[in-house]
Design an enzyme around this catalytic site. Structure first.
Site, mmCIF file in Angstrom:
data_model
loop_
_atom_site.group_PDB
_atom_site.id
_atom_site.type_symbol
_atom_site.label_atom_id
_atom_site.label_comp_id
_atom_site.label_asym_id
_atom_site.label_seq_id
_atom_site.Cartn_x
_atom_site.Cartn_y
_atom_site.Cartn_z
ATOM 1 N N ASP A 274 0.692 -1.247 -0.023
ATOM 2 C CA ASP A 274 -0.074 -0.071 0.058
ATOM 3 C C ASP A 274 0.849 1.344 -0.056
ATOM 4 O OD1 ASP A 274 -2.371 -1.477 0.282
ATOM 5 O OD2 ASP A 274 -2.272 -1.331 2.406
ATOM 6 N N GLU A 302 3.455 -11.201 0.758
ATOM 7 C CA GLU A 302 2.849 -10.428 -0.365
ATOM 8 C C GLU A 302 3.206 -11.001 -1.568
ATOM 9 O OE1 GLU A 302 1.866 -7.267 -0.582
ATOM 10 O OE2 GLU A 302 2.560 -6.182 1.337
HETATM 11 C C1 LIG Z 1 -4.423 -4.039 2.796
HETATM 12 S S1 LIG Z 1 -5.116 -4.114 4.721
HETATM 13 C C2 LIG Z 1 -4.542 -5.643 4.893
HETATM 14 C C3 LIG Z 1 -5.163 -6.145 6.107
HETATM 15 C C4 LIG Z 1 -4.422 -7.392 6.553
HETATM 16 N N1 LIG Z 1 -3.218 -7.463 6.957
HETATM 17 C C5 LIG Z 1 -4.815 -8.509 5.563
HETATM 18 O O1 LIG Z 1 -3.862 -9.012 4.890
HETATM 19 O O2 LIG Z 1 -6.071 -8.775 5.417
HETATM 20 C C6 LIG Z 1 -4.117 -2.880 5.080
HETATM 21 C C7 LIG Z 1 -4.154 -2.421 6.520
HETATM 22 O O3 LIG Z 1 -3.425 -1.684 6.927
HETATM 23 C C8 LIG Z 1 -3.806 -0.650 7.783
HETATM 24 N N2 LIG Z 1 -3.208 0.548 8.058
HETATM 25 C C9 LIG Z 1 -3.271 1.629 7.286
HETATM 26 N N3 LIG Z 1 -2.469 2.458 7.638
HETATM 27 C C10 LIG Z 1 -2.062 2.081 8.926
HETATM 28 C C11 LIG Z 1 -1.306 2.838 9.851
HETATM 29 N N4 LIG Z 1 -0.696 4.056 9.658
HETATM 30 N N5 LIG Z 1 -0.924 1.964 11.032
HETATM 31 C C12 LIG Z 1 -1.458 0.941 11.354
HETATM 32 N N6 LIG Z 1 -2.253 0.208 10.400
HETATM 33 C C13 LIG Z 1 -2.529 0.646 9.290
HETATM 34 C C14 LIG Z 1 -5.310 -0.695 7.380
HETATM 35 O O4 LIG Z 1 -6.221 -0.139 8.103
HETATM 36 C C15 LIG Z 1 -5.603 -2.130 6.767
HETATM 37 O O5 LIG Z 1 -6.387 -2.869 8.008
HETATM 38 O O1 LIG Z 2 -9.189 -1.937 -2.560
HETATM 39 C C1 LIG Z 2 -8.674 -3.230 -2.360
HETATM 40 C C2 LIG Z 2 -9.410 -4.430 -2.716
HETATM 41 C C3 LIG Z 2 -8.675 -5.641 -2.392
HETATM 42 C C4 LIG Z 2 -9.253 -6.934 -2.442
HETATM 43 C C5 LIG Z 2 -10.781 -7.011 -2.235
HETATM 44 C C6 LIG Z 2 -11.147 -8.441 -2.339
HETATM 45 C C7 LIG Z 2 -10.217 -9.471 -3.190
HETATM 46 O O2 LIG Z 2 -11.016 -10.577 -3.051
HETATM 47 C C8 LIG Z 2 -9.129 -9.083 -3.076
HETATM 48 C C9 LIG Z 2 -8.571 -7.988 -3.117
HETATM 49 O O3 LIG Z 2 -7.202 -5.578 -1.645
HETATM 50 C C10 LIG Z 2 -6.934 -4.432 -1.321
HETATM 51 C C11 LIG Z 2 -5.510 -4.210 -0.751
HETATM 52 O O4 LIG Z 2 -4.954 -5.676 -0.449
HETATM 53 C C12 LIG Z 2 -4.938 -3.172 -0.426
HETATM 54 O O5 LIG Z 2 -3.731 -3.355 0.183
HETATM 55 C C13 LIG Z 2 -5.433 -2.134 -0.534
HETATM 56 C C14 LIG Z 2 -6.788 -1.936 -1.327
HETATM 57 C C15 LIG Z 2 -7.331 -3.205 -1.768
#
Ligand SMILES: C[S@@+](CC[C@H](N)C(=O)[O-])C[C@H]1O[C@@H](n2cnc3c(N)ncnc32)[C@H](O)[C@@H]1O
Ligand SMILES: O=c1cc(-c2ccc(O)cc2)oc2c(O)c(O)ccc12
Length: 369
Positions: A274, A302
């Site tokens: 991200d 990843e």
């Molecule tokens: C793409 S999601 C991945 C969630 C989880 N690790 C997964 O694989 O399902 C990225 C996560 O990073 C968290 N995040 C974003 N900025 C953050 C910050 N500054 N400190 C802690 N978490 C953060 C978001 O709220 C989100 O839950």
């Molecule tokens: O905006 C997203 C969406 C996904 C995502 C949602 C549903 C699925 O089945 C696979 C992927 O994953 C994200 C992600 O991993 C991220 O770091 C940011 C945005 C999104």
């Protein structure tokens, strides 16, 4: 068929398919909003007549001729099946033919909301206005200067938008937890050695704790913590129970750019993709600070792009994830060389990569020899 082409699809029809690619996702969304799979499921899996289907919909009135056209498209998508049977009237006379619909296997498995494998939250999330609209601004995301297409479309950055919109926050967290459920067994079964012997683990950016809970269940002696932004932790459950176990994890609110709770191992699953390189180095440095003076590791889950991915368009899904990061966040998917550079720039001593599934790898980063 175009002159000079084989029996395959013509270039023109390929382009029309691209142009209207959004139709399939939005038709699927409408099927979910209308609870079509649930209705057919509660009707014994079908077949259900068009008139019975129409009278069971969660909307007050519907033109059955319009519903029939929607169903025709969904049957073509192989989401539902259909059969035409003669309709017998009250006098036992054969009247018009009547359409009857059933669940195709894909709908029975993934679209019935009570199914373990229900993909409904992820489909509602990915077809939402907030996720579809930014793709109309990809061109803007190409400008130097760091404004994402999401910011152009929604007027706020991705994470702040979710903080301010509880319903989207809930949908995003649910979609992430669903993605995690698909990966959990591959990660825990094929990488047990990565977790065994670890006394404490913090899942940084761990969302509502789906992965931390799965690890705590597989390794009951491990102290597991999920660490995320306050509005995400607020959306998580304190504990879950299985028939023979109550699974407790610590839930900590915070900002990984400020500091990260200490542990033997830090998990970063789909977090670094991200962020841009500079931000990733900052996060990794904070992880290093949270690890013990001896030993310890960061477990990064990843995609690892193969170096020549831009010449291998076959893996369209992986390339779509990378574009998704361009559109939504300031991140990207990375090659092994790019991961190595981040890890070494953050002051780690070495790394190791394990491939776990078609799309994901585990990258272990070690702070010490
Ligand atoms: C793409 S999601 C991945 C969630 C989880 N690790 C997964 O694989 O399902 C990225 C996560 O990073 C968290 N995040 C974003 N900025 C953050 C910050 N500054 N400190 C802690 N978490 C953060 C978001 O709220 C989100 O839950
Ligand atoms: O905006 C997203 C969406 C996904 C995502 C949602 C549903 C699925 O089945 C696979 C992927 O994953 C994200 C992600 O991993 C991220 O770091 C940011 C945005 C999104």
């Amino acid at each position: 068929m175009e002159i000079g082409k084989g029996a395959g699809e013509s270039d023109e029809s390929k382009l029309w398919k691209f142009a209207f690619g959004f139709v399939d996702s939005l038709v699927l969304r409408s099927a979910i909003e209308l609870r079509l799979a649930d209705i057919i499921h509660s009707h014994g899996g079908g077949p259900i007549s068009l008139s019975d289907l129409s009278s069971s919909l969660p909307i007050p009135s519907v033109d059955t001729r319009h519903l029939r056209r929607l169903m025709r498209y969904l049957v073509h998508m192989e989401i539902f099946t259909n059969k035409t049977t003669p309709h017998v009237d009250v006098h036992g006379r054969e009247a018009d033919e009547e359409e009857r619909y059933g669940l195709a296997p894909i709908a029975a498995q993934y679209l019935v909301t009570t199914s373990d494998k229900s993909i409904v939250p992820a489909l509602l999330y990915s077809s939402s206005r907030e996720i579809m609209e930014p793709y109309r601004y990809i061109t803007d995301a190409l400008r130097p200067g760091g404004v994402t297409a999401f910011e152009v479309a929604m007027g706020n950055n991705f994470w702040d938008y979710f903080r301010e919109n509880p319903e989207m926050n809930r949908l995003f967290n649910e979609a992430m937890a669903f993605e995690t459920s698909l990966l959990t067994s591959a990660l825990l079964d094929h990488s047990r050695d990565v977790f065994s012997g670890v006394a404490s683990l913090v899942d940084v950016g761990g969302g509502t704790g789906a992965m931390a809970r799965a690890i705590a269940q597989a390794f009951p002696e491990m102290k597991c913590t999920v660490f995320d932004l306050p509005h995400v932790i607020a959306d998580s459950d304190e504990y879950t129970s299985t028939p023979d176990q109550v699974i407790l994890i610590n839930r900590v609110k915070g900002d990984m750019f400020v500091s990260i709770p200490s542990a033997d191992a830090i998990l970063l699953k789909r977090v670094l993709h991200d962020w841009d390189d500079e931000e990733c180095v900052k996060i990794l440095k904070n992880c290093k600070q949270a690890l013990p003076a001896q030993g310890g590791k960061v477990i990064i889950v990843e995609i690892v792009l193969s170096a020549d991915d831009d010449r291998k368009p076959a893996d369209r899904q992986t390339l779509a994830f990378d574009l998704g990061m361009l559109v939504m966040t300031k991140g990207k998917e990375r090659t092994e060389a790019e991961w190595k550079k981040l890890i070494l720039d953050a002051g780690f001593n070495g790394y190791q990569i394990k491939h776990i599934s078609a799309a994901k790898s585990v990258i272990l980063a070690f702070p010490h020899d």
